[in-house]
Write a protein that holds these residues in place. Structure first.
Motif, PDB file in Angstrom:
ATOM      1  N   VAL A  62      55.031  22.214  68.356  1.00  0.00           N
ATOM      2  CA  VAL A  62      55.044  21.345  67.179  1.00  0.00           C
ATOM      3  C   VAL A  62      53.665  20.719  67.030  1.00  0.00           C
ATOM      4  O   VAL A  62      53.204  19.978  67.909  1.00  0.00           O
ATOM      5  CB  VAL A  62      56.128  20.251  67.301  1.00  0.00           C
ATOM      6  CG1 VAL A  62      56.146  19.382  66.052  1.00  0.00           C
ATOM      7  CG2 VAL A  62      57.494  20.893  67.539  1.00  0.00           C
ATOM      8  N   VAL A  63      52.975  20.998  65.913  1.00  0.00           N
ATOM      9  CA  VAL A  63      51.603  20.537  65.696  1.00  0.00           C
ATOM     10  C   VAL A  63      51.551  19.713  64.416  1.00  0.00           C
ATOM     11  O   VAL A  63      51.780  20.234  63.323  1.00  0.00           O
ATOM     12  CB  VAL A  63      50.627  21.721  65.603  1.00  0.00           C
ATOM     13  CG1 VAL A  63      49.208  21.238  65.317  1.00  0.00           C
ATOM     14  CG2 VAL A  63      50.666  22.555  66.882  1.00  0.00           C
ATOM     15  N   THR A  64      51.240  18.430  64.550  1.00  0.00           N
ATOM     16  CA  THR A  64      51.132  17.575  63.364  1.00  0.00           C
ATOM     17  C   THR A  64      49.763  17.680  62.711  1.00  0.00           C
ATOM     18  O   THR A  64      49.616  17.404  61.528  1.00  0.00           O
ATOM     19  CB  THR A  64      51.390  16.098  63.721  1.00  0.00           C
ATOM     20  OG1 THR A  64      50.353  15.645  64.597  1.00  0.00           O
ATOM     21  CG2 THR A  64      52.741  15.938  64.392  1.00  0.00           C
ATOM     22  N   GLY A  65      48.751  18.048  63.491  1.00  0.00           N
ATOM     23  CA  GLY A  65      47.397  18.163  62.964  1.00  0.00           C
ATOM     24  C   GLY A  65      46.628  16.856  63.102  1.00  0.00           C
ATOM     25  O   GLY A  65      47.152  15.788  62.797  1.00  0.00           O
ATOM     26  N   GLY A  66      45.362  16.970  63.550  1.00  0.00           N
ATOM     27  CA  GLY A  66      44.575  15.770  63.756  1.00  0.00           C
ATOM     28  C   GLY A  66      43.308  15.689  62.936  1.00  0.00           C
ATOM     29  O   GLY A  66      42.574  14.702  63.015  1.00  0.00           O
ATOM     30  N   ASP A  67      43.035  16.739  62.136  1.00  0.00           N
ATOM     31  CA  ASP A  67      41.816  16.779  61.325  1.00  0.00           C
ATOM     32  C   ASP A  67      42.179  16.463  59.879  1.00  0.00           C
ATOM     33  O   ASP A  67      42.790  17.298  59.191  1.00  0.00           O
ATOM     34  CB  ASP A  67      41.183  18.169  61.427  1.00  0.00           C
ATOM     35  CG  ASP A  67      39.904  18.300  60.618  1.00  0.00           C
ATOM     36  OD1 ASP A  67      39.558  17.359  59.886  1.00  0.00           O
ATOM     37  OD2 ASP A  67      39.257  19.361  60.708  1.00  0.00           O
ATOM     38  N   PRO A  68      41.828  15.282  59.368  1.00  0.00           N
ATOM     39  CA  PRO A  68      42.202  14.926  57.994  1.00  0.00           C
ATOM     40  C   PRO A  68      41.664  15.899  56.955  1.00  0.00           C
ATOM     41  O   PRO A  68      42.339  16.200  55.964  1.00  0.00           O
ATOM     42  CB  PRO A  68      41.597  13.526  57.813  1.00  0.00           C
ATOM     43  CG  PRO A  68      41.427  12.996  59.187  1.00  0.00           C
ATOM     44  CD  PRO A  68      41.111  14.180  60.044  1.00  0.00           C
ATOM     45  N   GLY A  69      40.437  16.413  57.172  1.00  0.00           N
ATOM     46  CA  GLY A  69      39.875  17.360  56.219  1.00  0.00           C
ATOM     47  C   GLY A  69      40.679  18.637  56.125  1.00  0.00           C
ATOM     48  O   GLY A  69      40.941  19.138  55.029  1.00  0.00           O
ATOM     49  N   GLU A  70      41.095  19.150  57.261  1.00  0.00           N
ATOM     50  CA  GLU A  70      41.925  20.354  57.251  1.00  0.00           C
ATOM     51  C   GLU A  70      43.290  20.067  56.641  1.00  0.00           C
ATOM     52  O   GLU A  70      43.824  20.874  55.880  1.00  0.00           O
ATOM     53  CB  GLU A  70      42.087  20.885  58.674  1.00  0.00           C
ATOM     54  CG  GLU A  70      42.933  22.151  58.765  1.00  0.00           C
ATOM     55  CD  GLU A  70      42.980  22.719  60.168  1.00  0.00           C
ATOM     56  OE1 GLU A  70      44.099  22.924  60.695  1.00  0.00           O
ATOM     57  OE2 GLU A  70      41.894  22.948  60.740  1.00  0.00           O
ATOM     58  N   ALA A  71      43.869  18.907  56.976  1.00  0.00           N
ATOM     59  CA  ALA A  71      45.175  18.545  56.419  1.00  0.00           C
ATOM     60  C   ALA A  71      45.122  18.471  54.892  1.00  0.00           C
ATOM     61  O   ALA A  71      46.015  18.972  54.207  1.00  0.00           O
ATOM     62  CB  ALA A  71      45.640  17.209  57.002  1.00  0.00           C
ATOM     63  N   GLU A  72      44.079  17.856  54.364  1.00  0.00           N
ATOM     64  CA  GLU A  72      43.963  17.759  52.909  1.00  0.00           C
ATOM     65  C   GLU A  72      43.786  19.135  52.279  1.00  0.00           C
ATOM     66  O   GLU A  72      44.277  19.387  51.175  1.00  0.00           O
ATOM     67  CB  GLU A  72      42.801  16.838  52.560  1.00  0.00           C
ATOM     68  CG  GLU A  72      43.074  15.376  52.907  1.00  0.00           C
ATOM     69  CD  GLU A  72      41.879  14.480  52.667  1.00  0.00           C
ATOM     70  OE1 GLU A  72      40.850  14.987  52.147  1.00  0.00           O
ATOM     71  OE2 GLU A  72      41.963  13.269  52.991  1.00  0.00           O
ATOM     72  N   GLY A  73      43.100  20.027  52.972  1.00  0.00           N
ATOM     73  CA  GLY A  73      42.990  21.387  52.478  1.00  0.00           C
ATOM     74  C   GLY A  73      44.324  22.104  52.413  1.00  0.00           C
ATOM     75  O   GLY A  73      44.511  23.031  51.615  1.00  0.00           O
ATOM     76  N   ASP A  74      45.260  21.683  53.268  1.00  0.00           N
ATOM     77  CA  ASP A  74      46.615  22.240  53.252  1.00  0.00           C
ATOM     78  C   ASP A  74      47.561  21.430  52.366  1.00  0.00           C
ATOM     79  O   ASP A  74      48.778  21.669  52.376  1.00  0.00           O
ATOM     80  CB  ASP A  74      47.178  22.294  54.674  1.00  0.00           C
ATOM     81  CG  ASP A  74      46.566  23.418  55.502  1.00  0.00           C
ATOM     82  OD1 ASP A  74      46.174  24.444  54.904  1.00  0.00           O
ATOM     83  OD2 ASP A  74      46.473  23.267  56.737  1.00  0.00           O
ATOM     84  N   GLY A  75      47.018  20.446  51.646  1.00  0.00           N
ATOM     85  CA  GLY A  75      47.837  19.661  50.733  1.00  0.00           C
ATOM     86  C   GLY A  75      48.549  18.494  51.365  1.00  0.00           C
ATOM     87  O   GLY A  75      49.486  17.939  50.777  1.00  0.00           O
ATOM     88  N   ILE A  76      48.113  18.069  52.564  1.00  0.00           N
ATOM     89  CA  ILE A  76      48.760  16.966  53.266  1.00  0.00           C
ATOM     90  C   ILE A  76      47.849  15.739  53.184  1.00  0.00           C
ATOM     91  O   ILE A  76      46.744  15.746  53.726  1.00  0.00           O
ATOM     92  CB  ILE A  76      49.031  17.323  54.741  1.00  0.00           C
ATOM     93  CG1 ILE A  76      49.902  18.575  54.829  1.00  0.00           C
ATOM     94  CG2 ILE A  76      49.704  16.159  55.467  1.00  0.00           C
ATOM     95  CD1 ILE A  76      50.028  19.126  56.232  1.00  0.00           C
ATOM     96  N   PHE A  77      48.317  14.697  52.530  1.00  0.00           N
ATOM     97  CA  PHE A  77      47.535  13.476  52.361  1.00  0.00           C
ATOM     98  C   PHE A  77      48.293  12.301  52.986  1.00  0.00           C
ATOM     99  O   PHE A  77      48.646  11.333  52.321  1.00  0.00           O
ATOM    100  CB  PHE A  77      47.252  13.225  50.877  1.00  0.00           C
ATOM    101  CG  PHE A  77      46.360  14.274  50.259  1.00  0.00           C
ATOM    102  CD1 PHE A  77      44.986  14.086  50.185  1.00  0.00           C
ATOM    103  CD2 PHE A  77      46.893  15.457  49.771  1.00  0.00           C
ATOM    104  CE1 PHE A  77      44.157  15.045  49.634  1.00  0.00           C
ATOM    105  CE2 PHE A  77      46.075  16.435  49.217  1.00  0.00           C
ATOM    106  CZ  PHE A  77      44.701  16.228  49.144  1.00  0.00           C
ATOM    107  N   LEU A  78      48.557  12.414  54.285  1.00  0.00           N
ATOM    108  CA  LEU A  78      49.287  11.391  55.023  1.00  0.00           C
ATOM    109  C   LEU A  78      48.413  10.848  56.137  1.00  0.00           C
ATOM    110  O   LEU A  78      47.586  11.573  56.704  1.00  0.00           O
ATOM    111  CB  LEU A  78      50.572  11.974  55.626  1.00  0.00           C
ATOM    112  CG  LEU A  78      51.616  12.553  54.665  1.00  0.00           C
ATOM    113  CD1 LEU A  78      52.756  13.194  55.452  1.00  0.00           C
ATOM    114  CD2 LEU A  78      52.148  11.468  53.744  1.00  0.00           C
ATOM    115  N   SER A  79      48.615   9.608  56.488  1.00  0.00           N
ATOM    116  CA  SER A  79      47.904   9.017  57.613  1.00  0.00           C
ATOM    117  C   SER A  79      48.460   9.590  58.926  1.00  0.00           C
ATOM    118  O   SER A  79      49.480  10.292  58.946  1.00  0.00           O
ATOM    119  CB  SER A  79      48.078   7.500  57.597  1.00  0.00           C
ATOM    120  OG  SER A  79      49.438   7.150  57.890  1.00  0.00           O
ATOM    121  N   HIS A  80      47.788   9.246  60.014  1.00  0.00           N
ATOM    122  CA  HIS A  80      48.205   9.711  61.331  1.00  0.00           C
ATOM    123  C   HIS A  80      49.673   9.394  61.607  1.00  0.00           C
ATOM    124  O   HIS A  80      50.481  10.280  61.930  1.00  0.00           O
ATOM    125  CB  HIS A  80      47.309   9.063  62.393  1.00  0.00           C
ATOM    126  CG  HIS A  80      47.695   9.356  63.805  1.00  0.00           C
ATOM    127  ND1 HIS A  80      48.663   8.642  64.487  1.00  0.00           N
ATOM    128  CD2 HIS A  80      47.247  10.290  64.679  1.00  0.00           C
ATOM    129  CE1 HIS A  80      48.795   9.114  65.706  1.00  0.00           C
ATOM    130  NE2 HIS A  80      47.934  10.114  65.860  1.00  0.00           N
TER     131      HIS A  80
END
Length: 393
Positions: free
Chosen positions: A105-123
C-alpha cells in the motif's frame, strides 16, 4: 526469514548517478532477474512504483509465466486507482499466478508526482483517503456487496464476482514513518515495512506499531527494506560500496537532495537526515552505510561487510521482530546470486534450496565445474572458509 529481492524497473547499473555501466531494463533483463530470484529461493520480489518506474502491475504480470514459485510485491495506489478496480486487478493477478501476489500500500510522498496523477491532498489527507480505500477494498475482496460513503470515496453496490485465490485477500504490506502510517499499519495491514535505519530507530517504530495493533486486538508482522553489499572480506565490501558512488559529483548529490526536500514523506526525511548530503560520514551505524541515499529516493542504506558480519546484522534486526527482509544490490542480477550464495547458508531462510553437503548431488548437482573432466567438486560444507584476516574499515 522471508527474504525478497527487487526488480529494478526504474533502471539498473554498476554505479549510481551515471550512465556509465548502466543497463537497459527491458523484458529480457527483468526476466533474468526474476528467474534468478525464483531459482535461488527468494520468497518474492518487490517492484517499485511511481513515474520514474515502469508500471509495476504490467511488469509483474509478464513475469508470471516465466517463474514458478516467486511472489510479486506490487503497489496498491489509493487515489490513483479506485478500490473496486484495484480489487479486480488483485483477484485476476492472484488467480492467474496461483496465489503469488503480495500487495504494497503506497500513499505517495512526492506532492509533484501526486498532482501529476490528479491527487491534490495533503500528507494526512492522503492517509485518510487510504483508510477509506482499504475499508472498501478489503470488504469487496471478501466477497461482500459494499455500500460506502466517506469524505473521499463513495461506492454503491460494489462487488467482485471472481474472488482471489488467497482469502480473504493477498497479504497487505505498508511502509511509512508518520503517525498516520503507523495507525493504518496497526489497523489494516499484515506486514509493516521500514527502511534500513539504525537498529534503535527501527526498534522504536516496531514498538509503536505493535502497541497500536495490540490495542486493536491485532498482530502485525514486520519487515525491513535495505540494500546489501556483501563480499568475501570486509575490505572488499567497503571497497565495493565506495566504487558504487565513485562517479557521483557534488552537483548530482545536491540536485537529488533538493528534490527529496520537497517530499512530504517522513521516511524520506529520516533517510536524508542520516547523511545530510555529505559523503564523509556515511556509516551511520555499524556496517549500515547511507551512500545509496545520496541520490536514490526511498531505501537509501546498505548493510556492508563480509557474509558473517552482514548475517549478524540481519539477525540483530530479526531479534527486534523483523521476519521479512526486502534486499537489493547493484547490479541486481549479479547481486541476487552473490547475496544468495554468501548469506543464505548463514540465515534461517524460509524457502531457499539447501545447497550444502546434505544435498543429494545425484539429483541436484554437482555444483561447480567438474575437475579434470572426471571429479566432482567437494560439497561446500566440506570446504571450510579460510580464516579471515582483520580488515581496516
Amino acid at each position: 526469514m522471508d527474504i525478497l529481492w527487487f526488480l529494478p524497473t526504474h533502471g539498473d547499473g554498476r554505479y549510481l548517478g551515471t550512465s556509465e555501466g548502466a543497463r537497459a531494463v527491458d523484458l529480457s533483463y527483468l526476466r533474468q532477474i526474476a528467474q534468478a530470484a525464483d531459482s535461488l529461493g527468494y520468497y518474492g520480489v518487490l517492484l517499485p512504483t511511481g513515474r520514474s518506474c515502469q508500471d509495476a502491475w504490467i511488469a509483474a504480470a509478464t513475469m508470471i509465466p516465466v517463474t514458478e514459485r516467486l511472489r510479486f510485491l506490487v503497489a496498491l495506489r489509493p487515489g490513483v486507482t479506485s478500490p473496486t478496480t484495484a480489487a479486480r486487478m488483485t483477484s485476476t493477478f492472484d488467480r492467474l499466478s496461483q496465489g503469488r501476489l503480495l500487495l504494497n500500500v503506497v500513499t505517495g510522498g512526492d506532492p509533484g508526482e501526486a498532482e501529476g496523477d490528479g491527487i491534490f491532498l495533503s500528507h494526512d489527507e492522503r492517509y485518510a483517503a487510504t483508510a477509506e480505500f482499504l475499508a472498501i477494498y478489503k470488504r469487496v475482496l471478501a466477497s461482500e456487496t459494499v455500500d460506502y460513503e466517506g469524505k473521499h470515496l463513495r461506492v454503491r453496490g460494489a462487488k467482485l464476482l471472481f474472488p482471489p485465490l488467497q482469502r480473504p485477500h493477498p497479504p497487505l504490506y505498508i511502509g511509512g514513518s508518520s503517525p498516520p502510517a503507523h495507525a493504518i499499519a496497526a489497523r489494516d495491514v499484515d506486514v509493516y515495512l521500514t527502511w534500513g535505519e539504525p537498529p534503535e530507530a527501527v526498534a522504536a517504530k516496531v514498538a509503536d506499531v505493535r502497541r497500536r495493533a495490540q490495542e486493536l486486538g491485532r498482530t502485525v508482522r514486520f519487515g525491513l527494506r535495505v540494500h546489501i553489499i556483501v563480499r568475501e572480506t570486509e575490505r572488499a565490501a567497503w571497497d565495493a560500496a565506495e566504487d558504487l558512488i565513485r562517479h557521483l559529483d557534488d552537483a548530482s548529490i545536491a540536485a537529488a537532495q533538493n528534490a527529496f526536500a520537497n517530499f512530504e514523506s517522513e521516511g524520506q526525511r529520516r533517510m536524508s537526515a542520516l547523511h545530510g548530503g555529505r559523503r564523509d560520514k556515511l556509516e551511520v551505524s555499524p556496517n549500515l552505510w547511507a551512500g545509496v541515499g545520496l541520490v536514490r529516493g526511498g531505501a537509501g542504506t546498505a548493510l556492508v561487510g563480509d557474509p558473517e558480519t552482514v548475517a549478524s546484522r540481519l539477525r540483530a534486526y530479526a531479534a527486534l521482530g523483523i521476519d521479512t527482509f526486502i534486499l537489493s544490490g547493484y547490479p541486481h542480477l549479479e547481486e541476487a546470486y552473490r547475496v544468495a550464495e554468501l548469506l543464505f547458508p548463514l540465515l534461517p531462510v524460509s524457502t531457499a534450496a539447501k545447497r550444502n553437503g546434505a544435498v543429494d548431488h545425484n539429483v541436484t548437482g554437482p555444483f561447480g565445474e567438474i575437475i579434470g573432466q572426471r571429479y566432482a567438486p567437494k560439497p561446500l560444507a566440506a570446504t571450510p572458509r579460510p580464516p579471515r584476516a582483520p580488515d581496516a574499515q
